[in-house]
Design a protein around this motif. Structure first.
Motif, PDB file in Angstrom:
ATOM      1  N   SER A  45       1.013  -1.154   0.064  1.00 25.78           N
ATOM      2  CA  SER A  45       0.066   0.107  -0.061  1.00 25.78           C
ATOM      3  C   SER A  45       0.651   1.156   0.024  1.00 25.78           C
ATOM      4  O   SER A  45       1.891   1.339   0.629  1.00 25.78           O
ATOM      5  N   ASN A  64      -4.694  -1.624   6.187  1.00 29.46           N
ATOM      6  CA  ASN A  64      -4.448  -1.212   4.716  1.00 29.46           C
ATOM      7  C   ASN A  64      -3.601  -2.690   4.123  1.00 29.46           C
ATOM      8  O   ASN A  64      -3.255  -2.332   2.845  1.00 29.46           O
ATOM      9  N   ASN A 189     -19.987   6.009   0.314  1.00 28.49           N
ATOM     10  CA  ASN A 189     -18.493   6.271  -0.238  1.00 28.49           C
ATOM     11  C   ASN A 189     -18.119   5.380  -1.241  1.00 28.49           C
ATOM     12  O   ASN A 189     -18.062   4.132  -0.689  1.00 28.49           O
ATOM     13  N   LEU A 191     -15.587   2.921  -2.786  1.00 25.80           N
ATOM     14  CA  LEU A 191     -14.208   2.196  -2.266  1.00 25.80           C
ATOM     15  C   LEU A 191     -13.872   1.543  -3.536  1.00 25.80           C
ATOM     16  O   LEU A 191     -14.350   0.990  -4.300  1.00 25.80           O
ATOM     17  N   SER A 193     -10.532   0.008  -3.374  1.00 27.59           N
ATOM     18  CA  SER A 193      -9.383  -0.954  -2.934  1.00 27.59           C
ATOM     19  C   SER A 193      -9.760  -1.977  -1.869  1.00 27.59           C
ATOM     20  O   SER A 193     -10.487  -1.860  -1.102  1.00 27.59           O
ATOM     21  N   SER A 195      -8.053  -2.577   0.531  1.00 26.41           N
ATOM     22  CA  SER A 195      -7.713  -2.070   2.113  1.00 26.41           C
ATOM     23  C   SER A 195      -8.593  -1.125   2.457  1.00 26.41           C
ATOM     24  O   SER A 195      -9.250  -0.997   3.726  1.00 26.41           O
ATOM     25  N   SER A 196      -9.578   0.061   1.459  1.00 23.88           N
ATOM     26  CA  SER A 196     -10.472   0.653   1.768  1.00 23.88           C
ATOM     27  C   SER A 196     -11.700  -0.034   2.123  1.00 23.88           C
ATOM     28  O   SER A 196     -12.578   0.434   3.044  1.00 23.88           O
ATOM     29  N   SER A 199     -11.024  -1.355   5.707  1.00 22.70           N
ATOM     30  CA  SER A 199     -11.076  -0.142   6.791  1.00 22.70           C
ATOM     31  C   SER A 199     -12.944   0.217   7.000  1.00 22.70           C
ATOM     32  O   SER A 199     -13.170   0.252   8.119  1.00 22.70           O
ATOM     33  N   ALA A 200     -13.501   0.143   5.781  1.00 23.92           N
ATOM     34  CA  ALA A 200     -14.901   0.352   5.955  1.00 23.92           C
ATOM     35  C   ALA A 200     -15.570  -0.570   6.864  1.00 23.92           C
ATOM     36  O   ALA A 200     -16.411  -0.416   7.741  1.00 23.92           O
ATOM     37  N   SER A 273     -19.582   1.744   0.384  1.00 24.71           N
ATOM     38  CA  SER A 273     -19.827   1.761   1.990  1.00 24.71           C
ATOM     39  C   SER A 273     -21.160   2.624   2.202  1.00 24.71           C
ATOM     40  O   SER A 273     -21.174   3.751   1.467  1.00 24.71           O
TER      41      SER A 273
END
Length: 276
Positions: A45, A64, A189, A191, A193, A195-196, A199-200, A273
């Motif tokens: 990342s 991430n 939102n 997203l 990737s 990782s995103s 995170s969500a 998300s």
């Protein structure tokens, strides 16, 4: 320029990269930090930062990087205003993050439910093209704590937007997800990737995912599913077409079968998300 790592928290899976600009040194324009732990940089990342005066901190988290334990390699690239670039190898940092499990909500609706499966909207019915409004109904019911039926969402999309079953191609485009979320007082939102998405999910958000040929749908069609919950790189899936598919799946798999259909990627990516 001086770079170093501080604030290492192995159990939390985080550390801070610090970049200090020398008082009389070249002016820093941009900072790029590359971090990975897997072979062949499989969970690489990039963290981009604009300098904040002469002291800049960049926070790194295993969220991430698939939340994996291991030795994390860190490279820092500093871009200067004179168009030169300087690289730094900060070596390896050992992280052993706790498995942060987020329990999934499991409200379930089927687009094939006889209460609404045959209801017709434009060019198709709920049974064949109602995956997005049904996925949104599950999500809205979870977040708001009050029953929102799939047909309530479908009615809104069909009568108030141009996103659902309004063209010769049945289904709902990405704009419909954003519009419906806003109508129910929620935020969305996009997203792009793994990782995103992770995170969500770790923050308790729901994610709507459009997938192509996969466990969930056969080529050439695409399909919408709901993701919620997180456990060691996996998330819980609710499939509005086939409840037998409900269960835990790796984010790698879901991201790997993502839809590339223009309707699903209309806003850039097929993952959104949704949260209060």
């Amino acid at each position: 320029t001086q770079t170093y790592i501080t604030n290492v928290n192995s159990e939390a899976g985080s550390f801070t990269v610090v970049v200090d600009q020398a008082p009389q040194g070249r002016q820093i324009q941009k900072i790029r930090v590359a971090v990975w732990s897997e072979s062949n940089q499989g969970n690489l990342s990039w963290y981009d930062a604009t300098p904040t005066g002469t002291h800049t901190e960049v926070n790194v988290s295993t969220v991430n990087h698939k939340n994996l334990a291991g030795n994390y390699t860190t490279h820092v690239y500093v871009d200067y205003t004179d168009n030169t670039v300087e690289g730094f190898n900060l070596g390896q940092t050992t992280l052993s993050p706790r498995n942060r499990r987020v329990e999934p909500q499991t409200t379930y609706y089927s687009q094939r439910d006889p209460r609404w499966a045959s209801k017709w909207y434009g060019v198709s019915n709920m049974d064949q093209s109602g995956c997005v409004p049904t996925s949104l109904a599950m999500t809205f019911t979870d977040i708001l704590g009050t029953t929102v039926a799939p047909t309530t969402v479908a009615d809104y999309l069909y009568y108030n937007t141009n996103s659902f079953n309004k063209t010769s191609v049945a289904g709902t485009d990405a704009e419909g997800i954003v519009s419906a979320s806003k109508n129910w007082g929620l935020k969305s939102n996009m997203l792009s990737s793994i990782s995103s998405i992770a995170s969500a999910l770790l923050s308790g958000q729901h994610v709507l995912a459009a997938v192509g040929a996969s466990q969930f749908i056969n080529y050439p069609y695409t399909h919408e599913i709901v993701l919620h919950g997180y456990d060691n790189g996996k998330t819980y899936v609710r499939d509005p077409f086939n409840a037998a598919n409900n269960g835990w799946y790796s984010l790698d798999y879901i991201h790997g079968v993502k839809s590339t259909d223009p309707m699903d990627t209309k806003l850039g990516a097929p993952f959104f998300s949704i949260f209060a």
